[in-house]
Design an enzyme around this catalytic site. Structure first.
Site, short mmCIF file in Angstrom:
data_model
loop_
_atom_site.label_atom_id
_atom_site.label_comp_id
_atom_site.label_asym_id
_atom_site.label_seq_id
_atom_site.Cartn_x
_atom_site.Cartn_y
_atom_site.Cartn_z
N ARG A 280 -3.79 -10.21 4.72
CA ARG A 280 -4.09 -10.29 3.28
C ARG A 280 -2.89 -9.73 2.53
NH1 ARG A 280 -5.77 -7.00 -0.78
NH2 ARG A 280 -7.19 -7.88 -2.31
N LYS B 268 0.81 -1.23 0.00
CA LYS B 268 0.00 0.00 0.00
C LYS B 268 0.84 1.27 0.00
CE LYS B 268 -4.30 -2.00 1.26
NZ LYS B 268 -5.36 -2.26 2.21
N1 HH2 Z 1 -7.12 -4.00 0.34
C1 HH2 Z 1 -7.28 -4.05 -1.01
C2 HH2 Z 1 -8.32 -4.82 -1.55
N2 HH2 Z 1 -9.15 -5.55 -0.77
N3 HH2 Z 1 -9.80 -6.27 1.40
C3 HH2 Z 1 -9.65 -6.24 2.73
N4 HH2 Z 1 -10.47 -6.95 3.53
N5 HH2 Z 1 -8.66 -5.49 3.33
C4 HH2 Z 1 -7.81 -4.73 2.59
O1 HH2 Z 1 -6.94 -4.05 3.19
C5 HH2 Z 1 -7.95 -4.73 1.16
C6 HH2 Z 1 -8.98 -5.53 0.58
C7 HH2 Z 1 -6.39 -3.30 -1.93
O2 HH2 Z 1 -5.34 -4.07 -2.44
P1 HH2 Z 1 -5.27 -4.82 -3.88
O3 HH2 Z 1 -6.28 -5.92 -3.97
O4 HH2 Z 1 -3.88 -5.24 -4.12
O5 HH2 Z 1 -5.54 -3.72 -4.95
P2 HH2 Z 1 -6.78 -3.42 -5.88
O6 HH2 Z 1 -7.93 -3.11 -5.01
O7 HH2 Z 1 -6.33 -2.25 -6.72
O8 HH2 Z 1 -7.08 -4.64 -6.69
#
Ligand code: HH2
Length: 282
Positions: free
Chosen positions: A259, A223
């Site tokens: 995660r 992040k």
């Molecule tokens: N962060 C992201 C997405 N989903 N779900 C939970 N429960 N907690 C989190 O901190 C969280 C989440 C963001 O990360 P990422 O999936 O890598 O990116 P993107 O949303 O751009 O796909």
């Protein structure tokens, strides 16, 4: 403490669960486009499992600040095929990262057991009725606003107190909608409507959220705030050392799920942190 997620059951205390991220999106901030084809996604899922992932979190819509929302049919098309294939091939529990009840339903029918809901700040109960019907696991994540607006001007009087109150309120609403507490995991939503300072305050207070009697999930992997703290602002993959520092401290503070994108490195960090935590003297 027990967490029930469909046919899966997790009893705590137990080693920290590592949830491996599988983004089947063209535009995710850290790995957009890499696993967009079915073949590449299956290959990556296998890799995450070999590296020690306890859960696979499949997402078909990016949640990065300002991301373009995806239509229901398109999101279903992205996640259902991969979930169906994975459910037939592996025993690893599958989570679907979605804000849409229709997508959650399709994913649960395809073999997912957990709904990871970044929009648990929702006001209507349609998503929760789906979770109740399938007795699925449910990750209730805190977010201020929506992914489109959340980073415009996040503001709190007391971020830790407000997130804690949100958890209390969600557990009550979920119960009203037929979702039992034992299905629920709580997540402070690092980076979702939060400044670097808000994120740090939440990370410093993780132990406080244990009083709800529910597992806590932390998502810090790659992040932006880590980049801001370490200078790796332009390269999400270079944020790993910062994420591992968070993971180790989270284990010490009793967080039950992480995660992450970098499963192998996180599993190793968690193992060392857990070995030390087991010897801690108060
Ligand atoms: N962060 C992201 C997405 N989903 N779900 C939970 N429960 N907690 C989190 O901190 C969280 C989440 C963001 O990360 P990422 O999936 O890598 O990116 P993107 O949303 O751009 O796909």
């Amino acid at each position: 403490m027990l967490w029930r997620a469909g046919k899966h059951e997790f009893r705590f205390p137990r080693p920290t669960l590592v949830m491996g991220v599988l983004n089947v999106t063209p535009d995710s901030f850290s790995d957009g486009g890499k696993y967009f084809s079915l073949e590449a996604a299956l290959e990556q899922a296998g890799q995450l499992i070999r590296e020690g992932a306890d859960i696979l979190d499949v997402g078909g819509e990016s949640t990065r600040p300002g991301a373009t929302p995806v239509l229901i049919e398109e999101e279903i098309r992205r996640v259902v095929l991969i979930i169906r294939q994975l459910a037939a091939l592996v025993r690893t529990p599958i989570s679907v990262d979605t804000q849409k009840p229709e997508v959650a339903r399709a994913a649960l029918l395809a073999g997912a057991s957990i709904v990871n809901d970044i929009a648990a700040n929702r006001t209507d109960a349609a998503m929760w009725r789906v979770v109740a019907e399938f007795r699925a696991g449910y990750v209730a994540m805190h977010m201020q606003g929506t992914p489109q607006t959340m980073q415009q001007n996040p503001s709190y009087t007391d971020v830790v107190g407000e997130v804690d109150a949100f958890f209390t309120d969600r557990l009550a609403r979920l119960e009203q909608a037929g979702v039992r507490a034992e299905q629920v995991v709580l997540d402070p939503g690092i980076g979702f409507g939060k400044t670097v300072e808000h994120n740090l305050q939440l990370l410093g207070a993780l132990a406080r959220f244990g009083h709800h009697g529910r597992p806590v999930l932390l998502g810090v992997s790659r992040k932006a705030f880590l980049g801001q703290l370490t200078g790796a602002a332009d390269n999400p993959a270079a944020r790993l050392p910062g994420a591992l520092a968070c993971a180790a401290l989270a284990v010490r503070d009793g967080v039950q799920l992480l995660r992450v994108h970098d499963v192998r490195e996180t599993v190793a960090a968690v193992r060392v942190a857990a070995a030390i935590s087991a010897k801690r003297r108060e």
